[in-house]
Scaffold this motif. Sequence first.
Motif, PDB file in Angstrom:
ATOM      1  N   ALA A   4      10.376   7.359  -2.763  1.00 40.93           N
ATOM      2  CA  ALA A   4      11.776   7.001  -2.949  1.00 40.93           C
ATOM      3  C   ALA A   4      12.424   6.681  -1.616  1.00 40.93           C
ATOM      4  N   PRO A   5      13.555   5.974  -1.634  1.00 34.51           N
ATOM      5  CA  PRO A   5      14.263   5.642  -0.386  1.00 34.51           C
ATOM      6  C   PRO A   5      14.599   6.897   0.429  1.00 34.51           C
ATOM      7  N   GLY A   6      14.362   6.800   1.699  1.00 34.87           N
ATOM      8  CA  GLY A   6      14.657   7.920   2.588  1.00 34.87           C
ATOM      9  C   GLY A   6      13.697   9.073   2.445  1.00 34.87           C
ATOM     10  N   LYS A   7      12.623   8.901   1.701  1.00 37.55           N
ATOM     11  CA  LYS A   7      11.658   9.966   1.474  1.00 37.55           C
ATOM     12  C   LYS A   7      10.324   9.626   2.136  1.00 37.55           C
ATOM     13  N   ALA A   8       9.436  10.622   2.135  1.00 36.36           N
ATOM     14  CA  ALA A   8       8.104  10.428   2.716  1.00 36.36           C
ATOM     15  C   ALA A   8       7.082  11.181   1.905  1.00 36.36           C
ATOM     16  N   ASP A   9       5.845  10.714   1.941  1.00 34.10           N
ATOM     17  CA  ASP A   9       4.746  11.382   1.252  1.00 34.10           C
ATOM     18  C   ASP A   9       3.602  11.572   2.245  1.00 34.10           C
ATOM     19  N   THR A  10       3.155  12.821   2.389  1.00 39.14           N
ATOM     20  CA  THR A  10       2.065  13.123   3.322  1.00 39.14           C
ATOM     21  C   THR A  10       0.895  13.775   2.601  1.00 39.14           C
ATOM     22  N   SER A  11       0.808  13.569   1.296  1.00 36.78           N
ATOM     23  CA  SER A  11      -0.205  14.278   0.498  1.00 36.78           C
ATOM     24  C   SER A  11      -1.560  13.592   0.482  1.00 36.78           C
ATOM     25  N   ILE A  12      -1.637  12.349   0.926  1.00 39.98           N
ATOM     26  CA  ILE A  12      -2.881  11.614   0.797  1.00 39.98           C
ATOM     27  C   ILE A  12      -3.813  11.951   1.959  1.00 39.98           C
ATOM     28  N   VAL A  13      -5.002  12.383   1.609  1.00 44.24           N
ATOM     29  CA  VAL A  13      -6.050  12.643   2.592  1.00 44.24           C
ATOM     30  C   VAL A  13      -7.288  11.870   2.168  1.00 44.24           C
ATOM     31  N   VAL A  14      -7.739  10.966   3.009  1.00 42.58           N
ATOM     32  CA  VAL A  14      -8.938  10.181   2.723  1.00 42.58           C
ATOM     33  C   VAL A  14     -10.139  10.979   3.223  1.00 42.58           C
ATOM     34  N   PRO A  15     -11.111  11.297   2.317  1.00 38.98           N
ATOM     35  CA  PRO A  15     -12.268  12.101   2.736  1.00 38.98           C
ATOM     36  C   PRO A  15     -13.071  11.415   3.838  1.00 38.98           C
TER      37      PRO A  15
END
Length: 505
Positions: free
Chosen positions: A335-346
Amino acid sequence: MIRPKLSLRRPLAILGAALIGLTGVVAVATPASAHHTTITAKADCDRLTGERVITWKVVNSEVNKGATLRKVTAEPNTPVTVAVEGAKTTPLQGWVIPEGSFVEATQRVPGNTASAKLTVDGRWYKEGQKTEKNTNDGSINLAADRSCTPAPKCVEVDKAKYSHTFDGPKGTATVKLDGDLPLCGEGKQWFTLVSYFAPRPQFATPQYVYGTPDSDFVSSSQTEITLNVEIPDCHTQVDLIWGGKDQVIDEIVDGGKRYDNKKLGSPGAPGNRSKGPQGWYNGGSKSCTTPASTFASNCDGSVAVSLSNDGKISKYAVEFEVKGENGFTKKVSVAPGKADTSIVVPAADAGKIEVLVNGKVIENGTYSWERPEDCPLPAVTTKADCKEFALTVTNPEGGMPVKATFTYGDKTETRTVAAGASETVTFKAGKSETALVTLPELDLELQAAYAPEGNCGGSGGGGEEPGLPVTGAAAGGIAAGAIALLIAGAVLFVIARRRRVTFTA
């Protein structure tokens, strides 16, 4: 006949003495006498105290009689002393000048003194009997030289030292000139406090200046300064640096410029000229990457992908797709103004990573795993005796498997060392004094010395039969030496890095 002759010689002698006396007045400003002291002077300026330092030279005219300085009068009336080697100074008055010699005495007078005069009453003795007395004087004109004043009490800019405080989370710092002396003249020393957007709460790149850096200087009239900057509400780095705003790095990028020892509190110059805490900070609890994606390699080979949708430039949710090798893919909506740091590439899929929006790779959206600089390196140990040379590579937990090549003499073996495991290769002891352990994936070569426990006989490497057992009086000493060597260890490593990556600003 005798009386007229004596009366003629006496006036001539008196006339001759008068002429000699007149010459003395012109040359040394002393009255006429067969026995006399000649007084001359020179002066210097003591810039620390602002005093004139006069050196008086008093010469004994007689070559076979010592002169005793019965009375000494100085104008201005300050002490006139003689330096005696190995002792304190002594007054000039009472000094005995050997025949045909001289004495030098020192007098200190105020810096604005226009002239100085020294008057000496001398007495000459021979075989215990006084043969002559005379009073002579000498003077020096100090007005011709400019007034002697103390040098300014200050410290040069390039010699000054400081102390500082630093609060990274609050974005504040102070810098203070050490000591009681101000900076000399118009000298100034600038300091700057600057904050950055950062992709992680630890050091990572790229970073971008946030707001306006605060800069100020220490000078002769300003010995302490306070600096303040705004801190972004996200991952940040704050640096207190040596220099003005022209020293600020607008973008800290991989392989780009670093502040290094310019940061106050650093171990090297110029930052080490200020005492205080380390003048840098990394922190923040949220991602503030702009505009879209950043990557952080982990020691185990995986890559953490941060995705952001800055509300300043986007009013809608953005659909991200993260792709890796071997078919890895994951989609996330930010969403606007948000961030996602959950992705981890093996690790198996992190050889090449792409971040796409609407099927297109975004700017700076490609990445391949790179070993972080702070990952622990494998350890190499050795064990040697007169028959065998064993080399072991231990790979710390949490890392990736590493390939290790062991070479001793003309023999080479290769092992793959799993994370948290060890691999050992044992060679028969030979003439070679070193072995080479290569970790090609880490660009490391390590040279290990073959140093067997005890004396194998001969010199150099192994390969020779041990000598006969040692007995008798020397056996105890040799055994003690062997135990000391066993405690101290026998392994020496030289680590040569062919490639170096710096991860600190």
